[in-house]
Design a protein around this motif. Structure first.
Motif, mmCIF file in Angstrom:
data_model
loop_
_atom_site.group_PDB
_atom_site.id
_atom_site.type_symbol
_atom_site.label_atom_id
_atom_site.label_comp_id
_atom_site.label_asym_id
_atom_site.label_seq_id
_atom_site.Cartn_x
_atom_site.Cartn_y
_atom_site.Cartn_z
ATOM 1 N N GLN A 198 -5.713 7.433 1.435
ATOM 2 C CA GLN A 198 -5.555 7.753 2.848
ATOM 3 C C GLN A 198 -4.137 7.479 3.335
ATOM 4 O OE1 GLN A 198 -8.122 9.280 4.601
ATOM 5 N NE2 GLN A 198 -6.416 9.660 6.009
ATOM 6 N N GLU A 235 -1.744 -2.543 8.249
ATOM 7 C CA GLU A 235 -2.399 -3.742 7.718
ATOM 8 C C GLU A 235 -2.678 -4.689 8.873
ATOM 9 O OE1 GLU A 235 -1.920 -7.859 7.000
ATOM 10 O OE2 GLU A 235 -0.055 -6.896 6.366
ATOM 11 N N LYS A 262 0.831 -1.211 0.000
ATOM 12 C CA LYS A 262 0.000 0.000 0.000
ATOM 13 C C LYS A 262 0.865 1.261 0.000
ATOM 14 C CE LYS A 262 -3.775 -2.200 2.544
ATOM 15 N NZ LYS A 262 -4.486 -2.228 3.837
ATOM 16 N N ILE A 319 -8.666 -6.600 1.125
ATOM 17 C CA ILE A 319 -9.389 -5.695 0.229
ATOM 18 C C ILE A 319 -9.279 -6.228 -1.200
ATOM 19 C CG2 ILE A 319 -9.499 -3.358 -0.729
ATOM 20 C CD1 ILE A 319 -8.348 -2.327 1.897
ATOM 21 N N GLU A 346 -8.228 3.493 0.075
ATOM 22 C CA GLU A 346 -7.257 3.120 1.115
ATOM 23 C C GLU A 346 -5.887 3.710 0.807
ATOM 24 O OE1 GLU A 346 -5.809 0.428 4.396
ATOM 25 O OE2 GLU A 346 -7.743 1.269 3.826
#
Length: 255
Positions: A184, A193, A143, A172, A181
């Protein structure tokens, strides 16, 4: 020319073509065929594949020359080795502070690749293989990468993946949810996570930036959820953000 033994013939021939092109600015099929000792049809087939993959360019006269793709790959290898070397003492410090597993990862071909890690000394710890590719959509490290690549690169990633594997009930797998996500994560400057990739595992991560102010790597702290409780994770976030800022400064990043 390098002599190859016990190799796949088509790969060996392709490498010989690349080497021959590296010795001349440009070559036509006939000259290239003579250089590498292959038939014109074989050379044409292999160089067409290299051209389609972006490794060679074709001139207006129909000759071939190497593109900068190999140069780019070489630079990435150098950068990754440099980052691993420069980050090592900081990763060790983070491991000492947290007593959990610390990871350093890059994004290659849409996969998260661990290039270094320091294992926790605790009996219960998280084990992942260095050098192997892992999914980017369900990890804190992944991410981070998706949050700090360019918007165009992010949309390219999302468009190339119509379905994602669901590893746990928390993974997800919806594209819009992942996009939000990641948005953000970019705002926060870190990723969290909780049991998205493995049940019972929590992780926090932050980015490392290079002298071009681009993301160069991501660092995470991962551990069992029984140890990575909410208050502990808040502390781990501060620790990993601090360490990644120090690594970034070490490799030339400036605010």
């Amino acid at each position: 020319m390098i002599k190859y033994t016990d190799t796949v013939q088509s790969v060996e021939r392709t490498l010989k073509i690349i080497e021959a092109l590296s010795e001349e600015y440009e070559l036509g099929i006939t000259d290239l065929s003579k250089r590498v000792g292959m038939g014109k049809s074989t050379v044409h087939r292999l160089i067409s594949t290299l051209h389609a993959a972006g490794y060679v360019l074709q001139t207006a006269e129909g000759k071939y020359m190497l593109s900068l793709k190999l140069f780019d790959i070489g630079n990435r290898v150098i950068n990754h080795r440099s980052i691993r070397h420069e980050a090592k003492p900081f990763l060790e410090r983070l491991a000492e502070l947290t007593h959990e597993t610390v990871n350093l990862a890059i994004l290659e071909n849409d996969c998260l690749v661990y290039i270094d890690r320091i294992e926790s000394m605790e009996p219960l710890r998280i084990g992942l293989e260095i050098g192997q590719g892992y999914s980017a959509h369900c990890t804190a490290l992944g991410k981070i990468w998706l949050a700090f690549i360019s918007p165009l690169e992010l949309e390219g990633f999302l468009s190339r993946h119509t379905e994602w594997q669901r590893y746990t009930e928390h993974t997800i797998v919806d594209k819009d949810m992942l996009r939000e996500e990641v948005k953000q994560v970019r705002i926060n400057g870190f990723a969290v996570e909780k049991e998205e990739y493995r049940a019972g595992v929590h992780c926090v991560a932050a980015p490392v930036f290079d002298h071009h102010n681009r993301i160069a790597a991501a660092v995470s702290v991962s551990g069992p959820s029984i140890r990575m409780l909410e208050d502990v994770m808040a502390e781990r976030i501060q620790q990993v953000v601090t360490i990644t800022a120090q690594i970034s400064a070490r490799i030339g990043y400036k605010l």
